[in-house]
Design a protein around this motif. Structure first.
Motif, PDB file in Angstrom:
ATOM      1  N   PRO A 401       0.807  -1.232   0.000  1.00  0.00           N
ATOM      2  CA  PRO A 401       0.000   0.000   0.000  1.00  0.00           C
ATOM      3  C   PRO A 401       0.839   1.280   0.000  1.00  0.00           C
ATOM      4  CG  PRO A 401      -0.899  -1.590   1.550  1.00  0.00           C
ATOM      5  CD  PRO A 401       0.437  -2.130   1.120  1.00  0.00           C
ATOM      6  N   VAL A 402       2.017   1.238   0.612  1.00  0.00           N
ATOM      7  CA  VAL A 402       2.899   2.414   0.628  1.00  0.00           C
ATOM      8  C   VAL A 402       3.337   2.727  -0.804  1.00  0.00           C
ATOM      9  CG1 VAL A 402       5.157   3.251   1.411  1.00  0.00           C
ATOM     10  CG2 VAL A 402       3.669   1.967   2.992  1.00  0.00           C
ATOM     11  N   TYR A 403       3.604   1.682  -1.570  1.00  0.00           N
ATOM     12  CA  TYR A 403       4.060   1.856  -2.962  1.00  0.00           C
ATOM     13  C   TYR A 403       2.882   2.195  -3.894  1.00  0.00           C
ATOM     14  CZ  TYR A 403       8.739  -0.027  -2.008  1.00  0.00           C
ATOM     15  OH  TYR A 403      10.018  -0.203  -1.551  1.00  0.00           O
ATOM     16  N   TYR A 404       1.907   1.281  -3.964  1.00  0.00           N
ATOM     17  CA  TYR A 404       0.908   1.392  -5.048  1.00  0.00           C
ATOM     18  C   TYR A 404      -0.247   2.304  -4.676  1.00  0.00           C
ATOM     19  CZ  TYR A 404       3.973  -2.293  -6.389  1.00  0.00           C
ATOM     20  OH  TYR A 404       5.115  -2.990  -6.674  1.00  0.00           O
ATOM     21  N   ARG A 405      -0.783   2.157  -3.453  1.00  0.00           N
ATOM     22  CA  ARG A 405      -1.841   3.092  -3.076  1.00  0.00           C
ATOM     23  C   ARG A 405      -1.257   4.495  -2.958  1.00  0.00           C
ATOM     24  NH1 ARG A 405      -6.335   1.949   1.651  1.00  0.00           N
ATOM     25  NH2 ARG A 405      -7.111   4.093   1.807  1.00  0.00           N
ATOM     26  N   GLY A 406       0.039   4.560  -2.551  1.00  0.00           N
ATOM     27  CA  GLY A 406       0.738   5.845  -2.520  1.00  0.00           C
ATOM     28  C   GLY A 406       0.763   6.488  -3.902  1.00  0.00           C
ATOM     29  N   ALA A 407       1.050   5.684  -4.924  1.00  0.00           N
ATOM     30  CA  ALA A 407       1.064   6.207  -6.299  1.00  0.00           C
ATOM     31  C   ALA A 407      -0.349   6.592  -6.740  1.00  0.00           C
ATOM     32  CB  ALA A 407       1.642   5.157  -7.248  1.00  0.00           C
ATOM     33  N   LEU A 408      -1.325   5.798  -6.306  1.00  0.00           N
ATOM     34  CA  LEU A 408      -2.716   6.091  -6.697  1.00  0.00           C
ATOM     35  C   LEU A 408      -3.202   7.398  -6.063  1.00  0.00           C
ATOM     36  CD1 LEU A 408      -3.964   2.390  -6.442  1.00  0.00           C
ATOM     37  CD2 LEU A 408      -3.789   3.724  -8.566  1.00  0.00           C
ATOM     38  N   VAL A 409      -2.695   7.737  -4.865  1.00  0.00           N
ATOM     39  CA  VAL A 409      -3.016   9.037  -4.251  1.00  0.00           C
ATOM     40  C   VAL A 409      -2.619  10.151  -5.214  1.00  0.00           C
ATOM     41  CG1 VAL A 409      -2.378  10.674  -2.413  1.00  0.00           C
ATOM     42  CG2 VAL A 409      -2.746   8.249  -1.854  1.00  0.00           C
ATOM     43  N   LEU A 410      -1.400  10.029  -5.772  1.00  0.00           N
ATOM     44  CA  LEU A 410      -0.928  11.062  -6.696  1.00  0.00           C
ATOM     45  C   LEU A 410      -1.796  11.104  -7.947  1.00  0.00           C
ATOM     46  CD1 LEU A 410       2.936  10.709  -6.346  1.00  0.00           C
ATOM     47  CD2 LEU A 410       1.420  12.401  -5.303  1.00  0.00           C
ATOM     48  N   HIS A 411      -2.214   9.944  -8.409  1.00  0.00           N
ATOM     49  CA  HIS A 411      -3.071   9.961  -9.599  1.00  0.00           C
ATOM     50  C   HIS A 411      -4.424  10.610  -9.299  1.00  0.00           C
ATOM     51  CE1 HIS A 411      -3.970   9.121 -13.695  1.00  0.00           C
ATOM     52  NE2 HIS A 411      -5.168   8.678 -13.330  1.00  0.00           N
ATOM     53  N   ARG A 412      -4.939  10.379  -8.111  1.00  0.00           N
ATOM     54  CA  ARG A 412      -6.206  11.033  -7.718  1.00  0.00           C
ATOM     55  C   ARG A 412      -6.025  12.561  -7.694  1.00  0.00           C
ATOM     56  NH1 ARG A 412      -9.790  11.686  -8.105  1.00  0.00           N
ATOM     57  NH2 ARG A 412     -11.086  11.896  -6.252  1.00  0.00           N
ATOM     58  N   VAL A 413      -4.886  13.022  -7.206  1.00  0.00           N
ATOM     59  CA  VAL A 413      -4.613  14.469  -7.204  1.00  0.00           C
ATOM     60  C   VAL A 413      -4.596  14.971  -8.646  1.00  0.00           C
ATOM     61  CG1 VAL A 413      -2.894  16.255  -6.680  1.00  0.00           C
ATOM     62  CG2 VAL A 413      -3.354  14.426  -5.007  1.00  0.00           C
ATOM     63  N   ARG A 414      -3.921  14.234  -9.509  1.00  0.00           N
ATOM     64  CA  ARG A 414      -3.845  14.617 -10.929  1.00  0.00           C
ATOM     65  C   ARG A 414      -5.245  14.699 -11.549  1.00  0.00           C
ATOM     66  NH1 ARG A 414      -0.601  10.921 -15.362  1.00  0.00           N
ATOM     67  NH2 ARG A 414      -1.229  12.041 -17.251  1.00  0.00           N
ATOM     68  N   GLN A 415      -6.096  13.722 -11.222  1.00  0.00           N
ATOM     69  CA  GLN A 415      -7.472  13.749 -11.756  1.00  0.00           C
ATOM     70  C   GLN A 415      -8.207  15.016 -11.312  1.00  0.00           C
ATOM     71  OE1 GLN A 415      -8.977  10.036 -10.178  1.00  0.00           O
ATOM     72  NE2 GLN A 415      -8.543   8.898 -12.057  1.00  0.00           N
ATOM     73  N   GLU A 416      -7.959  15.443 -10.085  1.00  0.00           N
ATOM     74  CA  GLU A 416      -8.656  16.630  -9.554  1.00  0.00           C
ATOM     75  C   GLU A 416      -8.129  17.938 -10.142  1.00  0.00           C
ATOM     76  OE1 GLU A 416     -11.350  16.704  -7.372  1.00  0.00           O
ATOM     77  OE2 GLU A 416     -11.301  14.524  -7.693  1.00  0.00           O
ATOM     78  N   VAL A 417      -6.802  18.041 -10.310  1.00  0.00           N
ATOM     79  CA  VAL A 417      -6.227  19.349 -10.652  1.00  0.00           C
ATOM     80  C   VAL A 417      -5.846  19.484 -12.135  1.00  0.00           C
ATOM     81  CG1 VAL A 417      -5.342  19.547  -8.293  1.00  0.00           C
ATOM     82  CG2 VAL A 417      -3.780  18.827 -10.119  1.00  0.00           C
ATOM     83  N   GLY A 418      -5.816  18.363 -12.847  1.00  0.00           N
ATOM     84  CA  GLY A 418      -5.440  18.398 -14.267  1.00  0.00           C
ATOM     85  C   GLY A 418      -3.935  18.228 -14.457  1.00  0.00           C
ATOM     86  N   ASP A 419      -3.559  17.841 -15.685  1.00  0.00           N
ATOM     87  CA  ASP A 419      -2.162  17.493 -15.972  1.00  0.00           C
ATOM     88  C   ASP A 419      -1.180  18.630 -15.716  1.00  0.00           C
ATOM     89  OD1 ASP A 419      -3.083  15.057 -16.670  1.00  0.00           O
ATOM     90  OD2 ASP A 419      -2.520  15.162 -18.792  1.00  0.00           O
ATOM     91  N   GLU A 420      -1.566  19.827 -16.120  1.00  0.00           N
ATOM     92  CA  GLU A 420      -0.623  20.937 -16.054  1.00  0.00           C
ATOM     93  C   GLU A 420      -0.265  21.287 -14.609  1.00  0.00           C
ATOM     94  OE1 GLU A 420      -0.666  25.256 -18.086  1.00  0.00           O
ATOM     95  OE2 GLU A 420      -1.527  23.595 -19.264  1.00  0.00           O
ATOM     96  N   LYS A 421      -1.305  21.461 -13.799  1.00  0.00           N
ATOM     97  CA  LYS A 421      -1.055  21.796 -12.389  1.00  0.00           C
ATOM     98  C   LYS A 421      -0.362  20.646 -11.668  1.00  0.00           C
ATOM     99  CE  LYS A 421      -4.533  25.273 -11.284  1.00  0.00           C
ATOM    100  NZ  LYS A 421      -5.784  25.521 -10.542  1.00  0.00           N
ATOM    101  N   PHE A 422      -0.700  19.424 -12.073  1.00  0.00           N
ATOM    102  CA  PHE A 422      -0.077  18.269 -11.413  1.00  0.00           C
ATOM    103  C   PHE A 422       1.429  18.210 -11.712  1.00  0.00           C
ATOM    104  CE2 PHE A 422       1.256  13.782 -11.374  1.00  0.00           C
ATOM    105  CZ  PHE A 422       1.032  13.504 -10.030  1.00  0.00           C
ATOM    106  N   SER A 423       1.779  18.420 -12.960  1.00  0.00           N
ATOM    107  CA  SER A 423       3.209  18.396 -13.320  1.00  0.00           C
ATOM    108  C   SER A 423       3.970  19.490 -12.578  1.00  0.00           C
ATOM    109  CB  SER A 423       3.384  18.583 -14.827  1.00  0.00           C
ATOM    110  OG  SER A 423       2.833  17.472 -15.488  1.00  0.00           O
TER     111      SER A 423
END
Ligand code: ARG
Ligand code: ZN
Length: 470
Positions: A401-423
């Motif tokens: 969970p530290v590895y994969y759910r951790g990565a999925l947290v970041l993807h959820r942030v990206r979904q909320e803020v969009g690619d540009e703001k996420f990068s």
């Protein structure tokens, strides 16, 4: 009668005065010992209070034939309080002599704590030099999840590794990631052996007695768990990345053929990381490929990650190099914050694949939710088993969970803020805490402030929630 009455009256006042005097000398005149640990939630004894290290000069003379280490550590530190004594973390080995500011110091050992009592107390703010002569046969430390770190023999040589608390098996220090320092690591080994560590190779000189001394210099701050020392028969190659960063690889001869492909991509991976995450945080890069099977995992040792045998694929190279930004430059404030290392390094692998026209991060996100192992083999793991911001025990800080759910947290942030703001968020995060430390709370506050989005639901469900997200 009068006299006795006077004495009776005066006694409590005298006791109070005596207590007051003791209290005053206790806090203002005499120093006190530095704390024996930094109260990390998972490793409370790791690190020590009362000082911060600026620099380690480690002189390690190692003979692979008998496994004996003969070493000196010179630790330059600054006292953060008036100190009557302070601790260093050291596991096993024998301590010969300790001096502080050139004067012999008394010391004693309990468990992994070496307590040093300088001849003279140290003033708050004083920069002081501690020299420890030590040696013996260093060995492995088994960490709570059963993995081994510390000092591990590799057939014709050995490797020193630290994450999370193995560095104390090969040098005394303040072994918690919050105390970063510069390092000079000199490895003296018999002729015919290579000795590799972090940073730049300053010199390679004949040390007499059939031995060669390799002097390695790490100018940028380094957490002690990212230090390494590798001794053995290695093939060393050097080069530069397209933007000019010095590359130095050391590969166990038996792994050379299978390493060639993945390592050929390393310079390109570094440049890709610069494009994605901002300036590379160090002056050198490279990889160390150990004999296969000598270590149970790859490790993001600073500037020069370790691979236990040829890297299985380029994603593993991407993972360990991404750690140079996330983990090595931006290090966790505590071992509870490991998802800031591993979630980011896994997400970097996903971005690499996406940027190279393969599986997108969104496709992985869908696959994890569906448990679809055709898209990502890890989607079938227990990636959801606990919230990444809160591993249940010390055994879980490197769990799925530290590895994969951790990565999925970041993807959820990206979904909320969009690619540009996420990068921009990834780059700004690396810049904001460059060569420092950060916590989960630092990240959630930073992400919201930087993107202007309220991300509470993402944190509640994905980062802190105990339920399996869906
Ligand atoms: N930080 C390493 C990596 O992901 C893995 C370390 C594994 N250690 C352990 N005790 N399980 O690159
Ligand atoms: Zn990792």
């Amino acid at each position: 009668m009068e006299h006795r009455a006077l004495v009776r009256l005066a006694a409590p006042a005298a006791a109070a005065l005596l207590a007051l005097t003791t209290a005053c000398t206790g806090t203002t005149v005499q120093g006190r010992p530095g704390a024996a640990g930094l109260r990390d939630p998972y490793f409370p004894k790791a690190g020590n209070g009362g000082y911060q290290v600026d620099h380690y000069a480690l002189d390690l003379d190692y003979d692979p034939a008998d496994g004996l280490l003969n070493a000196t550590a010179v630790i330059t530190a600054r006292a953060t309080q008036r100190l009557s004594a302070f601790n260093l973390d050291l596991s096993g080995l024998r301590v010969g002599k300790v001096t502080v500011q050139g004067a012999g110091a008394r010391y004693n050992r309990t468990g992994n704590e070496l307590t040093v009592r300088p001849a003279e107390e140290l003033r708050e703010g004083e920069v002081f030099r501690t020299e420890v002569e030590y040696g013996g046969r260093p060995g492995p430390v088994t960490d709570p999840d059963g993995s081994e770190e510390g000092w591990i023999t590799t057939g014709d040589g050995a490797v020193g590794v630290g994450e999370p608390v193995g560095s104390m098996a090969w040098f005394p220090g303040n072994h918690h990631p919050v105390d970063k320092a510069a390092y000079d690591i000199t490895l003296t080994v018999p002729h015919g052996y290579e000795a590799v560590s972090n940073g730049e190779l300053r010199s390679r000189t004949d040390a007499g007695g059939g031995r060669t001394a390799f002097a390695w210099h790490s100018p940028e701050p380094m957490a002690s768990y990212l230090a390494t020392a590798v001794v053995g028969k290695y093939e060393v190659t050097t080069g530069r990345t397209p933007s000019g960063i010095a590359v130095r690889n050391a590969v166990a001869p038996g792994e050379a053929a299978r390493s060639a492909g993945p390592l050929a991509r390393l310079p390109e991976v570094v440049e890709w990381g610069i494009g994605r995450f901002g300036p590379y945080p160090f002056s050198t890069t490279g990889a160390i490929v150990l004999p296969a099977g000598s270590l149970g995992y790859a490790l993001e040792t600073q500037t020069r990650p370790l691979f236990p045998g040829a890297p299985a694929d380029e994603e593993l190279v991407v993972h360990e190099l991404a750690h140079q930004w996330f983990g090595d430059s931006v290090s966790p404030k505590s071992w509870k914050d490991m998802w800031l290392n591993e979630g980011f390094a896994v997400y970097a692998e996903w971005l690499w694949d996406e940027d190279h026209g393969r599986t997108t991060a969104q496709q992985r996100f869908t696959a994890f939710l569906a448990g679809d192992t055709r898209v990502d083999a890890n989607a079938g793991s227990d990636w959801y088993a606990f919230p990444p911001a809160d591993p249940p025990t010390a055994r879980d800080i490197s769990a799925n969970p530290v590895y994969y759910r951790g990565a999925l947290v970041l993807h959820r942030v990206r979904q909320e803020v969009g690619d540009e703001k996420f990068s921009a968020l990834l780059r700004d995060w690396a810049a904001a805490h460059r060569h420092g430390n950060a916590s989960t709370a630092d990240f959630t506050a930073f992400a919201e402030q930087r993107t202007g989005h309220d991300l509470k639901k993402v944190w509640d469900v994905w980062l802190y929630g105990t339920e399996r997200p869906r």
